[in-house]
Design an enzyme around this catalytic site. Structure first.
Site, PDB file in Angstrom:
ATOM      1  N   ASP A  99      -0.735   7.978   4.732  1.00  0.00           N
ATOM      2  CA  ASP A  99      -2.047   7.983   4.103  1.00  0.00           C
ATOM      3  C   ASP A  99      -2.893   9.043   4.796  1.00  0.00           C
ATOM      4  OD1 ASP A  99      -4.113   6.964   2.432  1.00  0.00           O
ATOM      5  OD2 ASP A  99      -3.301   4.948   2.690  1.00  0.00           O
ATOM      6  N   ASP A 201      -6.261   9.812   0.110  1.00  0.00           N
ATOM      7  CA  ASP A 201      -7.278   8.823  -0.219  1.00  0.00           C
ATOM      8  C   ASP A 201      -8.424   9.453  -1.008  1.00  0.00           C
ATOM      9  OD1 ASP A 201      -8.347   6.078   0.269  1.00  0.00           O
ATOM     10  OD2 ASP A 201      -9.898   7.166   1.373  1.00  0.00           O
ATOM     11  N   GLU A 264      -4.879   9.527  -4.846  1.00  0.00           N
ATOM     12  CA  GLU A 264      -5.532   8.306  -5.315  1.00  0.00           C
ATOM     13  C   GLU A 264      -6.669   8.702  -6.236  1.00  0.00           C
ATOM     14  OE1 GLU A 264      -7.805   4.292  -3.708  1.00  0.00           O
ATOM     15  OE2 GLU A 264      -8.174   6.221  -2.750  1.00  0.00           O
ATOM     16  N   HIS A 325      -3.627  -2.188  -1.748  1.00  0.00           N
ATOM     17  CA  HIS A 325      -4.465  -2.883  -0.776  1.00  0.00           C
ATOM     18  C   HIS A 325      -5.909  -3.070  -1.229  1.00  0.00           C
ATOM     19  CE1 HIS A 325      -5.087   1.370  -0.215  1.00  0.00           C
ATOM     20  NE2 HIS A 325      -6.180   1.134   0.481  1.00  0.00           N
ATOM     21  N   ASP A 326      -6.274  -2.503  -2.376  1.00  0.00           N
ATOM     22  CA  ASP A 326      -7.644  -2.610  -2.872  1.00  0.00           C
ATOM     23  C   ASP A 326      -7.781  -3.532  -4.084  1.00  0.00           C
ATOM     24  OD1 ASP A 326      -8.829  -0.911  -0.999  1.00  0.00           O
ATOM     25  OD2 ASP A 326      -8.376   0.879  -2.174  1.00  0.00           O
TER      26      ASP A 326
END
Length: 531
Positions: A99, A201, A264, A325-326
């Site tokens: 990431d 990200d 993302e 994870h969100d």
């Protein structure tokens, strides 16, 4: 062959390192824990692991506030631990994706500490500083994604700095060439250590409107929604100049063979596909989150698949994401029975699938008591259901203390059913969701039609979705019953069909004559051959 490159044919598996495996008893997962579980990932059959941030950080947003892009936070281990992890992953033919968080740093990053010292500091322009509005308030109406104004007043220098997320996460100024080069060098640092790519990200946030114009009101905003939805983010994100930055990132990766750039991007499809870049010089895989946001009905899923395929640029490779994870876990969104169906959908659609740790064991909604809440977004906007902790709870490995995750106190609670919902129990059960994932993944590996083959929608009616995958002489039909009732679906005339896998796992080898009878929530994968 271009279609055989690993990031097209394989499966990406996301690991949230705080929650995968703890080895030192502090209740927080670490890099050594990931290394010790590589044999499981190799058995499962995924191609690559994507590891959420483990860089040095004060953890205001659990690692997405970076204060050193070239290090490992002691919470997660050492650089030697990371290097052993990469070496052992590669020995098992597993790729490692990191990431990368380039939009913002921690307020404790040395760059920002220098930037806020004075208006004439050499690093002042590395961040986004603005004078107050005429009334003394924030420069414009931009809202933080975590609620409240995105502008933080700095008393010492008499200006505001911009933060798209927490005030502890000041945004970098990507219009500054020195910032770009520093971040590209950080990417090279990890590429030199063997990483196989990056998931970037909030990549669509990197460039902001040069004039800092206010965002227009959102006419669809409801008070029950998070505050970020009050305005349309037309000036604070998704600016045309961002594609130049992404092309430069892509060129950095091209200095190394067969690396992948994943972005993302939470945008509508027509904007999402622009992130493949002009002449496909953007992200290899702009993350497609349509399955996270769609109404869970066959007709709706079919519509978005067709729309996505139609909007892809020539040569653009599709990808699908079922959880991260969100977002709420898939089993929490649709229930365990439909989660099995969702797994078959994810692993049979055309494109690169991304799995989220724990989805393969059916990890669902985990209750987080108020005193155990960790997520800063939930703390900033309580009661709106924005908390992400339920999607980040520890992986459940065995029937025992803390499900084998830690010898200490887990940083978040485990699911109440962890005695049954764990890898050890489910791996021995041939009818479990884990066994289903394992069989699907390995069947997909053996058959190019499912990994790199063509896609053709057969129909969507009565809450049943049917499509075909083809490659050479291989031909498969996938039929998915999204309803809670029995359904029947036709099989093409002139074809000999045989079930090779069902989400119920008890129909292997069944011959189909003209149609297939589906039980509630059932999906089947069948071979098709000419009579």
């Amino acid at each position: 062959m271009p279609d055989q490159i690993w990031w097209k044919r394989g499966i990406v598996y996301q690991i949230y390192p705080r929650s995968f495996q703890d080895t030192n008893g502090d209740g927080i997962g670490d890099l050594e824990g990931i290394r010790r579980r590589l044999d499981y990932l190799a058995w499962l059959g995924v191609e690559a692991i994507w590891i959420s941030p483990f860089y040095p950080s004060p953890m205001a947003d659990f690692g997405y506030d970076v204060c050193d892009y070239r290090g490992v936070d002691p919470m997660f281990g050492t650089m030697e631990d990371f290097e052993r992890l990469v070496e052992d992953a590669h020995a098992r033919d597993l790729k490692v994706i990191l990431d990368f968080v380039p939009n913002h740093t921690s307020e404790e990053h040395p760059w920002f500490r220098q930037s806020r010292q004075s208006r004439d500091n050499d690093r002042r322009d590395w961040y986004i500083w603005r004078d107050p509005a005429p009334n003394g308030g924030p420069p414009n109406n931009w809202i933080s994604n975590f609620g409240g104004s995105a502008w933080q007043w700095d008393e010492a220098t008499g200006q505001y700095y911009y933060h798209a997320f927490l005030k502890e996460q000041p945004d970098l100024n990507w219009r500054n060439r020195e910032v770009r080069e520093a971040m590209y060098d950080a990417m090279r640092f990890w590429l030199d250590r063997g990483v196989d790519g990056f998931r970037v990200d909030v990549i669509w946030h990197l460039i902001k409107d040069a004039e800092f114009r206010g965002n227009p009101p959102n006419p669809s905003f409801q008070p029950s929604q998070a505050e970020i939805n009050r305005f349309l983010q037309v000036h604070s994100a998704d600016q045309p100049e961002v594609h130049e930055v992404i092309a430069e990132m892509r060129s950095v990766l091209q200095e190394y063979p067969e690396r992948v750039l994943i972005g993302e991007i939470y945008l509508p499809l027509e904007r999402l596909v622009a992130y493949y870049g002009e002449d496909l010089k953007g992200a290899h895989l702009p993350f497609n989150f349509q399955l996270l946001q769609a109404s869970w009905r066959a007709e709706e899923i079919a519509r978005l698949i067709v729309e996505y395929e139609d909007k892809l640029p020539d040569g653009g490779w599709p990808n699908w994401v079922l959880g991260n994870h969100d977002q709420k876990r898939i089993a929490a969104r649709v229930g365990l029975e439909q989660a099995r169906l969702a797994g078959m959908l994810l692993l049979t659609l055309r494109g690169t699938p991304t799995m989220y740790y724990g989805d393969e064991i059916g990890l669902g909604e985990v209750q987080i008591p108020p005193e155990a809440v960790q997520d800063p977004w939930e703390k900033n906007e309580p009661g709106l259901g924005v908390g992400r902790d339920p999607a980040r709870t520890p992986m459940q490995w065995e029937d025992g203390a803390n499900a084998g995750f830690t010898a200490g106190k887990p940083w978040l609670p485990l699911a109440a059913d962890n005695g049954d919902c764990n890898v050890a129990c489910l791996r021995d059960d041939k009818n479990s969701i884990l066994s289903l994932y394992h069989q699907l993944i390995h069947f997909r590996q053996r058959h190019p039609a499912l990994s790199v083959g063509s896609f053709e929608l057969s129909g969507a009616e009565g809450n049943v979705l049917a499509f075909e995958r083809r490659h050479g002489d291989e031909r498969f039909r996938i039929v998915l019953n999204f309803s809670k009732e029995n359904r029947s679906c036709a099989i093409p005339r002139g074809s000999k069909a045989r079930i090779v896998l069902s989400t119920a796992l008890d129909r292997t080898g069944e011959e189909l004559d003209g149609s297939v009878e589906l039980r509630p929530n059932e999906g089947i994968l069948a071979t098709l051959e000419r009579d």
